[in-house]
Scaffold this active site. Sequence first.
Site, short mmCIF file in Angstrom:
data_model
loop_
_atom_site.label_atom_id
_atom_site.label_comp_id
_atom_site.label_asym_id
_atom_site.label_seq_id
_atom_site.Cartn_x
_atom_site.Cartn_y
_atom_site.Cartn_z
N ASN A 130 43.50 29.25 19.07
CA ASN A 130 42.68 29.68 20.16
C ASN A 130 41.92 30.76 19.39
OD1 ASN A 130 42.33 30.59 22.90
ND2 ASN A 130 42.96 32.53 21.89
N TYR A 182 28.69 29.87 15.37
CA TYR A 182 29.93 29.54 15.67
C TYR A 182 30.03 27.57 16.52
CZ TYR A 182 32.15 30.42 20.54
OH TYR A 182 33.17 29.81 21.53
N LYS A 201 32.86 25.03 15.71
CA LYS A 201 33.52 24.73 17.08
C LYS A 201 33.86 22.98 16.40
CE LYS A 201 35.44 28.13 19.56
NZ LYS A 201 36.78 28.06 19.23
N1 NAP Z 1 35.04 32.45 27.17
C1 NAP Z 1 34.68 31.60 27.80
O1 NAP Z 1 33.80 30.93 27.70
C2 NAP Z 1 35.09 30.33 25.87
C3 NAP Z 1 34.10 29.89 26.20
C4 NAP Z 1 34.28 28.73 25.49
C5 NAP Z 1 34.95 28.49 24.49
N2 NAP Z 1 35.71 29.77 24.30
C6 NAP Z 1 36.98 30.16 22.96
O2 NAP Z 1 38.62 30.17 23.83
C7 NAP Z 1 38.88 31.03 22.89
C8 NAP Z 1 39.19 32.41 23.20
O3 NAP Z 1 38.75 32.88 23.56
P1 NAP Z 1 38.16 33.81 25.02
O4 NAP Z 1 37.27 33.86 26.27
O5 NAP Z 1 39.96 34.16 25.72
O6 NAP Z 1 38.03 35.10 24.08
P2 NAP Z 1 38.76 36.87 24.33
O7 NAP Z 1 38.86 36.83 25.11
O8 NAP Z 1 37.31 37.20 23.23
O9 NAP Z 1 40.11 36.51 22.59
C9 NAP Z 1 40.13 36.65 21.62
C10 NAP Z 1 41.42 36.26 21.37
O10 NAP Z 1 41.18 36.26 20.11
C11 NAP Z 1 41.38 37.55 19.04
N3 NAP Z 1 40.96 37.27 17.69
C12 NAP Z 1 39.22 37.43 17.57
N4 NAP Z 1 39.08 37.38 16.82
C13 NAP Z 1 39.87 37.80 15.80
C14 NAP Z 1 39.76 38.05 14.58
N5 NAP Z 1 38.75 38.29 13.52
N6 NAP Z 1 40.92 38.27 14.32
C15 NAP Z 1 42.42 38.65 14.80
N7 NAP Z 1 42.14 37.99 15.95
C16 NAP Z 1 41.15 38.09 16.52
C17 NAP Z 1 41.18 38.89 20.34
O11 NAP Z 1 41.75 39.81 19.02
P3 NAP Z 1 41.21 41.60 20.46
O12 NAP Z 1 42.55 41.63 21.47
O13 NAP Z 1 41.74 42.28 19.16
O14 NAP Z 1 40.03 41.47 20.67
C18 NAP Z 1 41.75 38.48 21.30
O15 NAP Z 1 43.15 37.81 21.45
C19 NAP Z 1 38.21 30.84 21.37
O16 NAP Z 1 38.17 29.93 20.20
C20 NAP Z 1 36.90 30.88 22.35
O17 NAP Z 1 35.50 30.62 21.46
C21 NAP Z 1 35.81 30.68 24.49
#
Ligand code: NAP
Length: 319
Positions: free
Chosen positions: A133, A203, A207
């Site tokens: 994730n 990005y 993906k």
């Molecule tokens: N939210 C959206 O709209 C969306 C849309 C499309 C795809 N996604 C995908 O969904 C997935 C989860 O995203 P989310 O929306 O849940 O984002 P989020 O709330 O920012 O959570 C991201 C998670 O990844 C961790 N992380 C980020 N960079 C890291 C690094 N360099 N090393 C280790 N851990 C890291 C963060 O840790 P910290 O807590 O320490 O920051 C957090 O646990 C991602 O792959 C994202 O691309 C999200």
Amino acid sequence: MSKIIYYIGLIVCLAKLRTILDFVWFYFLRPTNRWEKYLQGPSPYAVVTGATDGIGKATAQELYDKGFNLILHGRNENKLKGVIEEIQSAKSKRTGKVQDVKYFLEDASKVGIDFEGIARRFEGLNVTILVNNVGMYTIGLERFDEWTEEVHMEYVRANSLFSTFLTRAFLPSLRATARARPVLVVFIGSFGDETAMPRITLYSAAKHFNRRVALGLHADERFDIPDDKAISFMYVHVGQVNSQMDREPPNFVRASSEHFAEKLVGTFGCGRQIVIPYIGHYVVKLVYTTIPEFLATKMLRDSAHEQVERAIKESKLRS
Ligand SMILES: NC(=O)c1ccc[n+]([C@@H]2O[C@H](COP(=O)([O-])OP(=O)(O)OC[C@H]3O[C@@H](n4cnc5c(N)ncnc54)[C@H](OP(=O)(O)O)[C@@H]3O)[C@@H](O)[C@H]2O)c1
Ligand SMILES: *[C@@H]1O[C@H](CO)[C@@H](O)[C@H](O)[C@H]1NC(C)=O
């Protein structure tokens, strides 16, 4: 002549009908408890990366409630320990027990990660689900060449290579487990892999890379292993989700992380390699692929402008 037109019309209608039936099946009729097969056998574990926030955290909670033990990944030990405490403060809804939660720390954007060392630490545990994730997303005014090569590489590592090589390191033990019971590896993707939103080129590319890795490995494992003894791989299309990445409030097109996680786990074991778990995301995709291309392009550009403005505002608030 009229006969030919009749048959063409029939084929087109059948194709549309198939799409509609598939939509109804997937979002309204399909059994959503197929994840149960990953609970077979003694002490099943689920690995979730990027589990300290958003989708990862909600997915970890969802899997815990469904009876899985967890191996969680994060980069900030205090934050991760807080999340684990929160999860373990209640018994699993399914087992009525406090399930085991282990963890490992790693900045996914860095070079030189000892992936095999990580896998070795959890050797012998029956991991039946691995959810890749973790992801890193930044949108700003900078053009592609205004980011350094090193910063680009950090995004490639955090969004693709970490998931790819963590999966690689776990493969031997996942394969051994898969001989006795079903095993699933999930890659959390994005619609960004199909659309061309400005300012997030790598990005999106990362993906897309994950999608190829998921589909490729699904085929690769089946080259010499029968389907029912082979690890399954799944790539997940994600639209907007309220999380740290997107702080705008949830609505029909933007799911909450919790709702998304529930729908996500509901697709585990459904037998497909590409899924769109949340219906609102399906509708958005339908709109984007139905409207004329110039309009879709304009909407993406407008959305990027909005996101950039929001990001600038947020960074001003923080400083
Ligand atoms: N939210 C959206 O709209 C969306 C849309 C499309 C795809 N996604 C995908 O969904 C997935 C989860 O995203 P989310 O929306 O849940 O984002 P989020 O709330 O920012 O959570 C991201 C998670 O990844 C961790 N992380 C980020 N960079 C890291 C690094 N360099 N090393 C280790 N851990 C890291 C963060 O840790 P910290 O807590 O320490 O920051 C957090 O646990 C991602 O792959 C994202 O691309 C999200
Ligand atoms: C893993 O599962 C196998 C059978 O599927 C079982 O023999 C073994 O004890 C399990 N390992 C652990 C640590 O639970």
